[in-house]
Design an enzyme around this catalytic site. Structure first.
Site, PDB file in Angstrom:
ATOM      1  N   CYS A 134       1.290  -8.521 -25.622  1.00 49.43           N
ATOM      2  CA  CYS A 134       1.855  -9.833 -25.948  1.00 49.43           C
ATOM      3  C   CYS A 134       2.724  -9.775 -27.211  1.00 49.43           C
ATOM      4  O   CYS A 134       3.818  -9.234 -27.168  1.00 49.43           O
ATOM      5  CB  CYS A 134       0.736 -10.859 -26.029  1.00 49.43           C
ATOM      6  N   HIS A 188      -2.994 -10.051 -21.638  1.00 49.31           N
ATOM      7  CA  HIS A 188      -4.081  -9.628 -22.541  1.00 49.31           C
ATOM      8  C   HIS A 188      -5.219  -8.920 -21.804  1.00 49.31           C
ATOM      9  O   HIS A 188      -6.256  -9.538 -21.541  1.00 49.31           O
ATOM     10  CB  HIS A 188      -4.646 -10.858 -23.268  1.00 49.31           C
ATOM     11  N   GLU A 223      -7.267  -6.992 -22.996  1.00 50.41           N
ATOM     12  CA  GLU A 223      -8.433  -6.895 -23.892  1.00 50.41           C
ATOM     13  C   GLU A 223      -9.346  -8.114 -23.740  1.00 50.41           C
ATOM     14  O   GLU A 223     -10.460  -8.111 -24.259  1.00 50.41           O
ATOM     15  CB  GLU A 223      -7.965  -6.726 -25.354  1.00 50.41           C
TER      16      GLU A 223
HETATM   17  N1  GLN Z   1       4.367 -15.886 -28.300  1.00 52.11           N
HETATM   18  C1  GLN Z   1       3.731 -15.097 -29.296  1.00 52.11           C
HETATM   19  C2  GLN Z   1       4.758 -14.395 -30.146  1.00 52.11           C
HETATM   20  O1  GLN Z   1       5.843 -14.186 -29.749  1.00 52.11           O
HETATM   21  C3  GLN Z   1       2.814 -14.075 -28.676  1.00 52.11           C
HETATM   22  C4  GLN Z   1       1.603 -14.730 -28.075  1.00 52.11           C
HETATM   23  C5  GLN Z   1       0.421 -13.828 -27.931  1.00 52.11           C
HETATM   24  O2  GLN Z   1       0.385 -12.715 -28.481  1.00 52.11           O
HETATM   25  N2  GLN Z   1      -0.569 -14.288 -27.227  1.00 52.11           N
HETATM   26  O3  GLN Z   1       4.443 -14.007 -31.222  1.00 52.11           O
END
Ligand code: GLN
Length: 196
Positions: free
Chosen positions: A85, A177, A179
């Protein structure tokens, strides 16, 4: 084999990554002296075979990477990098946001928050290329997508908005995610790619 894995512990879902990698190391049959450690400073990377870049807020994590002198040490880190992410955003060459100094380790352009805001978070069963055992139940939280991938970036999964999983040699970047879900197949594949 005893293995040491680092989790970048500046902001984000650090403890979930530590738990998931601890379980994945056991799943790969690694030695009892294997450890998963928090990385806050360059010295913490010593002896690590891999580093996880957690989900969180990529603008914040980027700022803290700079503040802690970790930008060049991560860029030149010789081990694997497992990025989820916000971590995927950091791995890119282009995040179209001047607040984020991307690491540029994977030639890709990312669209942050491509699915909208927090309330647009969702879960989906997605097929991942080369992953045995059926689709992966993926949890997306304010997730990015990769809108363009260049040299050496191997696309593993795509949704309508773009690429959500990619690999490049010893690097793996995921918009979701793993994890959080308890399915460790991607962690184990990442470790296997590293010869662990
Ligand atoms: N949208 C977030 C960002 O760009 C990431 C979201 C997440 O890691 N769950 O930092």
């Amino acid at each position: 084999m005893d293995v040491k894995i680092g989790v970048l512990a500046l902001q984000g879902d650090v403890s979930e990554h530590i738990d998931a990698f601890s379980a994945a190391l056991a799943g790969r049959g690694c030695g009892k002296a294997s450890t998963v450690v928090e990385v806050r400073n360059p010295v913490d990377l010593d002896g690590c075979s891999a580093l996880a870049l957690p989900g969180g807020e990529s603008t914040t994590i980027s700022r803290l990477i700079e503040r802690n002198g970790l930008y060049e040490p991560i860029r030149t880190f010789k081990g694997g990098i497992f990025a989820t992410c916000a971590g995927m955003v950091l791995m890119a060459t282009d995040a179209a946001d001047p607040r984020i100094h991307t690491l540029g380790l994977m030639d890709m352009t990312v669209d942050r928050n491509a699915f909208g805001r927090q309330k647009e978070s969702f879960e989906a069963d997605i097929p991942v290329i080369g992953l045995d055992g059926g689709p992966f139940h993926a949890i997306f939280i304010r997730a990015p997508v990769v809108t363009a991938a260049g040299a050496g970036v191997h696309v593993l999964a795509t949704l309508d908005r773009g690429i959500v999983a990619a690999e490049k040699g010893r690097y793996m970047a995921l918009a979701f995610h793993p994890e959080l879900g308890g399915d460790l197949r991607l962690h184990e594949r990442f470790l296997k790619n590293l010869g662990i």
